[in-house]
Design a protein around this motif. Structure first.
Motif, PDB file in Angstrom:
ATOM      1  N   SER A  12       0.821  -1.214   0.000  1.00  0.00           N
ATOM      2  CA  SER A  12       0.000   0.000   0.000  1.00  0.00           C
ATOM      3  C   SER A  12       0.856   1.265   0.000  1.00  0.00           C
ATOM      4  O   SER A  12       0.548   2.237  -0.708  1.00  0.00           O
ATOM      5  N   ILE A  13       1.944   1.258   0.750  1.00  0.00           N
ATOM      6  CA  ILE A  13       2.835   2.421   0.793  1.00  0.00           C
ATOM      7  C   ILE A  13       3.626   2.529  -0.506  1.00  0.00           C
ATOM      8  O   ILE A  13       3.855   3.636  -1.024  1.00  0.00           O
ATOM      9  N   MET A  14       4.038   1.410  -1.047  1.00  0.00           N
ATOM     10  CA  MET A  14       4.747   1.400  -2.327  1.00  0.00           C
ATOM     11  C   MET A  14       3.873   2.025  -3.418  1.00  0.00           C
ATOM     12  O   MET A  14       4.345   2.863  -4.205  1.00  0.00           O
ATOM     13  N   VAL A  15       2.605   1.649  -3.456  1.00  0.00           N
ATOM     14  CA  VAL A  15       1.678   2.184  -4.455  1.00  0.00           C
ATOM     15  C   VAL A  15       1.454   3.677  -4.237  1.00  0.00           C
ATOM     16  O   VAL A  15       1.406   4.463  -5.195  1.00  0.00           O
ATOM     17  N   ALA A  16       1.316   4.088  -2.971  1.00  0.00           N
ATOM     18  CA  ALA A  16       1.107   5.509  -2.682  1.00  0.00           C
ATOM     19  C   ALA A  16       2.275   6.344  -3.183  1.00  0.00           C
ATOM     20  O   ALA A  16       2.078   7.383  -3.841  1.00  0.00           O
ATOM     21  N   PHE A  28     -11.785  10.956 -10.913  1.00  0.00           N
ATOM     22  CA  PHE A  28     -11.710  10.255  -9.625  1.00  0.00           C
ATOM     23  C   PHE A  28     -12.001   8.770  -9.797  1.00  0.00           C
ATOM     24  O   PHE A  28     -11.295   7.911  -9.251  1.00  0.00           O
ATOM     25  N   LEU A  29     -13.042   8.448 -10.576  1.00  0.00           N
ATOM     26  CA  LEU A  29     -13.390   7.045 -10.822  1.00  0.00           C
ATOM     27  C   LEU A  29     -12.301   6.349 -11.644  1.00  0.00           C
ATOM     28  O   LEU A  29     -11.980   5.182 -11.403  1.00  0.00           O
ATOM     29  N   SER A  30     -11.714   7.081 -12.602  1.00  0.00           N
ATOM     30  CA  SER A  30     -10.626   6.516 -13.395  1.00  0.00           C
ATOM     31  C   SER A  30      -9.428   6.188 -12.518  1.00  0.00           C
ATOM     32  O   SER A  30      -8.802   5.129 -12.669  1.00  0.00           O
ATOM     33  N   ALA A  31      -9.111   7.105 -11.604  1.00  0.00           N
ATOM     34  CA  ALA A  31      -7.990   6.880 -10.690  1.00  0.00           C
ATOM     35  C   ALA A  31      -8.256   5.698  -9.779  1.00  0.00           C
ATOM     36  O   ALA A  31      -7.339   4.930  -9.439  1.00  0.00           O
ATOM     37  N   LEU A  32      -9.521   5.526  -9.389  1.00  0.00           N
ATOM     38  CA  LEU A  32      -9.876   4.419  -8.497  1.00  0.00           C
ATOM     39  C   LEU A  32      -9.740   3.078  -9.215  1.00  0.00           C
ATOM     40  O   LEU A  32      -9.103   2.148  -8.702  1.00  0.00           O
ATOM     41  N   LEU A  33     -10.312   2.985 -10.414  1.00  0.00           N
ATOM     42  CA  LEU A  33     -10.328   1.712 -11.136  1.00  0.00           C
ATOM     43  C   LEU A  33      -8.976   1.398 -11.779  1.00  0.00           C
ATOM     44  O   LEU A  33      -8.470   0.274 -11.665  1.00  0.00           O
ATOM     45  N   GLY A  34      -8.393   2.372 -12.471  1.00  0.00           N
ATOM     46  CA  GLY A  34      -7.149   2.129 -13.199  1.00  0.00           C
ATOM     47  C   GLY A  34      -5.901   2.519 -12.451  1.00  0.00           C
ATOM     48  O   GLY A  34      -4.791   2.273 -12.933  1.00  0.00           O
ATOM     49  N   GLY A  35      -6.070   3.122 -11.264  1.00  0.00           N
ATOM     50  CA  GLY A  35      -4.927   3.590 -10.492  1.00  0.00           C
ATOM     51  C   GLY A  35      -4.776   2.887  -9.153  1.00  0.00           C
ATOM     52  O   GLY A  35      -4.134   1.838  -9.043  1.00  0.00           O
ATOM     53  N   SER A  36      -5.379   3.449  -8.125  1.00  0.00           N
ATOM     54  CA  SER A  36      -5.145   2.973  -6.760  1.00  0.00           C
ATOM     55  C   SER A  36      -5.657   1.554  -6.534  1.00  0.00           C
ATOM     56  O   SER A  36      -4.950   0.696  -5.994  1.00  0.00           O
ATOM     57  N   LEU A  37      -6.902   1.274  -6.952  1.00  0.00           N
ATOM     58  CA  LEU A  37      -7.480  -0.052  -6.720  1.00  0.00           C
ATOM     59  C   LEU A  37      -6.739  -1.114  -7.516  1.00  0.00           C
ATOM     60  O   LEU A  37      -6.373  -2.174  -6.989  1.00  0.00           O
ATOM     61  N   PHE A  38      -6.517  -0.836  -8.796  1.00  0.00           N
ATOM     62  CA  PHE A  38      -5.786  -1.787  -9.638  1.00  0.00           C
ATOM     63  C   PHE A  38      -4.389  -2.046  -9.088  1.00  0.00           C
ATOM     64  O   PHE A  38      -3.967  -3.195  -8.954  1.00  0.00           O
ATOM     65  N   SER A  39      -3.657  -0.980  -8.777  1.00  0.00           N
ATOM     66  CA  SER A  39      -2.262  -1.122  -8.346  1.00  0.00           C
ATOM     67  C   SER A  39      -2.144  -1.901  -7.047  1.00  0.00           C
ATOM     68  O   SER A  39      -1.291  -2.790  -6.923  1.00  0.00           O
ATOM     69  N   ASN A  40      -2.992  -1.583  -6.065  1.00  0.00           N
ATOM     70  CA  ASN A  40      -2.909  -2.270  -4.776  1.00  0.00           C
ATOM     71  C   ASN A  40      -3.194  -3.760  -4.911  1.00  0.00           C
ATOM     72  O   ASN A  40      -2.478  -4.594  -4.343  1.00  0.00           O
ATOM     73  N   MET A  41      -4.233  -4.106  -5.675  1.00  0.00           N
ATOM     74  CA  MET A  41      -4.580  -5.516  -5.818  1.00  0.00           C
ATOM     75  C   MET A  41      -3.586  -6.244  -6.709  1.00  0.00           C
ATOM     76  O   MET A  41      -3.186  -7.380  -6.421  1.00  0.00           O
ATOM     77  N   MET A  46      -6.772 -11.330 -10.746  1.00  0.00           N
ATOM     78  CA  MET A  46      -7.905 -11.384 -11.680  1.00  0.00           C
ATOM     79  C   MET A  46      -8.824 -10.176 -11.498  1.00  0.00           C
ATOM     80  O   MET A  46      -9.233  -9.529 -12.470  1.00  0.00           O
ATOM     81  N   ILE A  47      -9.168  -9.874 -10.237  1.00  0.00           N
ATOM     82  CA  ILE A  47     -10.075  -8.755  -9.961  1.00  0.00           C
ATOM     83  C   ILE A  47      -9.445  -7.439 -10.393  1.00  0.00           C
ATOM     84  O   ILE A  47     -10.110  -6.555 -10.945  1.00  0.00           O
ATOM     85  N   SER A  48      -8.134  -7.292 -10.139  1.00  0.00           N
ATOM     86  CA  SER A  48      -7.452  -6.045 -10.511  1.00  0.00           C
ATOM     87  C   SER A  48      -7.497  -5.828 -12.019  1.00  0.00           C
ATOM     88  O   SER A  48      -7.736  -4.715 -12.491  1.00  0.00           O
ATOM     89  N   CYS A  49      -7.294  -6.893 -12.787  1.00  0.00           N
ATOM     90  CA  CYS A  49      -7.320  -6.760 -14.246  1.00  0.00           C
ATOM     91  C   CYS A  49      -8.735  -6.497 -14.743  1.00  0.00           C
ATOM     92  O   CYS A  49      -8.928  -5.786 -15.737  1.00  0.00           O
ATOM     93  N   PHE A  50      -9.741  -7.041 -14.053  1.00  0.00           N
ATOM     94  CA  PHE A  50     -11.129  -6.745 -14.420  1.00  0.00           C
ATOM     95  C   PHE A  50     -11.431  -5.269 -14.156  1.00  0.00           C
ATOM     96  O   PHE A  50     -12.094  -4.608 -14.970  1.00  0.00           O
ATOM     97  N   CYS A  51     -10.953  -4.739 -13.016  1.00  0.00           N
ATOM     98  CA  CYS A  51     -11.114  -3.308 -12.727  1.00  0.00           C
ATOM     99  C   CYS A  51     -10.459  -2.462 -13.813  1.00  0.00           C
ATOM    100  O   CYS A  51     -11.006  -1.437 -14.243  1.00  0.00           O
ATOM    101  N   TYR A  52      -9.290  -2.909 -14.260  1.00  0.00           N
ATOM    102  CA  TYR A  52      -8.583  -2.170 -15.303  1.00  0.00           C
ATOM    103  C   TYR A  52      -9.359  -2.196 -16.614  1.00  0.00           C
ATOM    104  O   TYR A  52      -9.400  -1.212 -17.356  1.00  0.00           O
TER     105      TYR A  52
END
Length: 361
Positions: free
Chosen positions: A45-49, A83-96, A201-207
């Motif tokens: 989580s810190i690495m992604v941040a 904001f939604l783009s950052a969530l799906l293709g950024g923070s959420l994708f990267s963390n998972m 799998m979930i991260s790539c689906f979010c992407y």
């Protein structure tokens, strides 16, 4: 076209191929180095941040200079979409995704990464943003390629097989930096591997969902550098908030002159900022499909680097599964290229818009 014009065209195409090879190398470096930092004990989580913080610091000034007088008016709708783009293709994708890299292997996660074009097709069909067009060769190709990709993913997940030895001797980057230390991450159990595979799998689906939604963002705010910098900024805020919630130890945020600083600088500046610039340039010159065909190169780079530098064991199932996924990927891309040709031939007088909606960062 004269001889000089052909030579210039050839030089430009060679430059684009070189740019995509560099971009693929940096993206592969993201995946390999994320595991190095995790082995050093750095929370994902810190690495992604830090990744998105440094990416914003790099892309922000470039966007301001390059698109100074080109940016349209900022609206609340654009901010929400960003904001939604950052969530799906950024923070959420990267963390998972990077957590999946840690729990499985760099090669496995990268192979699943190549499912994104097929997943994007499925999401677009489910949202009725794309017709399957089974009466056309392009539609049949995309469906068949998606099935092949899924088959490769199942083979990759459920079959390991015998070990594949590529190198006679290997280098472990973690033990090279810490010769007397023990790695913070040993090879995971079947339970952790299943969790890592699920997260990947979930991260790539979010992407894939992000790529579909990005078409609207690109239409409402057609400034690639500014929209990417804004997405990185939102991703940095989201990632920092998430990291603060899951990691309470302040000492984990400290960066010294060590491997952690190198990893987050690489991921933020080279693996995110420079990659966006290279991919955007190539997409504008030759279209997004040209960018997509280099995705399998990332898998090759990661498989070679992780087996050499991380002492990861490469299994026959990973090789076969990755190969099947790559075949499916190219079948899907062939179908998409036929669709684009049909559209361009149907509207010969229009200049088709080029977006970076198919770029995988």
């Amino acid at each position: 076209m004269g001889v000089g014009g052909k030579e210039m065209k050839t030089v430009e195409k060679v430059q684009q191929v070189g740019a995509m090879v560099v971009a693929a190398t940096f993206l592969g470096g993201n995946i390999v180095l994320s595991k190095v930092a995790a082995n050093d004990g750095m929370p994902v989580s810190i690495m992604v941040a830090y990744r998105w913080i440094f990416a914003t610091a790099f892309l922000g000034p470039i966007a301001i200079v390059v698109e100074w007088n080109k940016r349209p008016k900022m609206t609340w709708g654009v901010l929400l979409q960003s904001f939604l783009s950052a969530l799906l293709g950024g923070s959420l994708f990267s963390n998972m995704f990077f957590k999946g890299v840690v729990l499985t292997s760099a090669t496995f996660a990268t192979a699943i990464y190549n499912l994104i074009p097929a997943m994007t097709f499925v999401v677009a069909v489910l949202l009725r943003m794309e017709n399957m067009k089974l009466h056309k060769a392009s539609g049949k190709a995309k469906v068949m390629g998606t099935i092949v990709c899924i088959s490769g993913a199942m083979l990759l997940t459920f079959y390991r097989g015998q070990e594949v030895q590529i190198w006679s001797s290997k280098i472990d980057l973690f033990h090279l930096a810490h010769p007397h230390a023990q790695s913070a991450h040993a090879e995971g159990s079947s339970g952790s591997f299943a969790l890592g595979a699920t997260l990947t799998m979930i991260s790539c689906f979010c992407y894939a969902v992000w790529i579909v939604l990005l078409a609207r963002v690109s239409k409402n705010y057609p400034c690639h550098y500014s929209s990417t910098a804004l997405m990185s900024f939102n991703g940095a805020i989201q990632s920092v908030v998430f990291a603060l919630c899951v990691t309470r130890d302040e000492a984990e945020w400290k960066l010294g002159w060590n491997i952690r600083l190198f990893v987050v600088l690489f991921m933020g500046i080279l693996g995110s900022g420079v990659v966006v610039i290279l991919m955007t340039w190539c997409a504008n010159k030759s279209g997004p499909l040209f960018v997509s065909i280099f995705n399998p190169l990332i898998l090759v780079i990661v498989a070679l680097a992780s087996s050499l530098l991380l002492s990861e064991t490469l299994h026959l199932g990973s090789v076969l599964g990755g190969f099947v996924i790559i075949i499916g990927l190219y079948v899907v891309l062939w179908g998409k290229s036929r669709d684009l040709k049909d559209v361009s031939s149907a509207v010969p007088q229009q200049v088709l818009p080029k977006t970076h909606s198919d770029i995988v960062q």
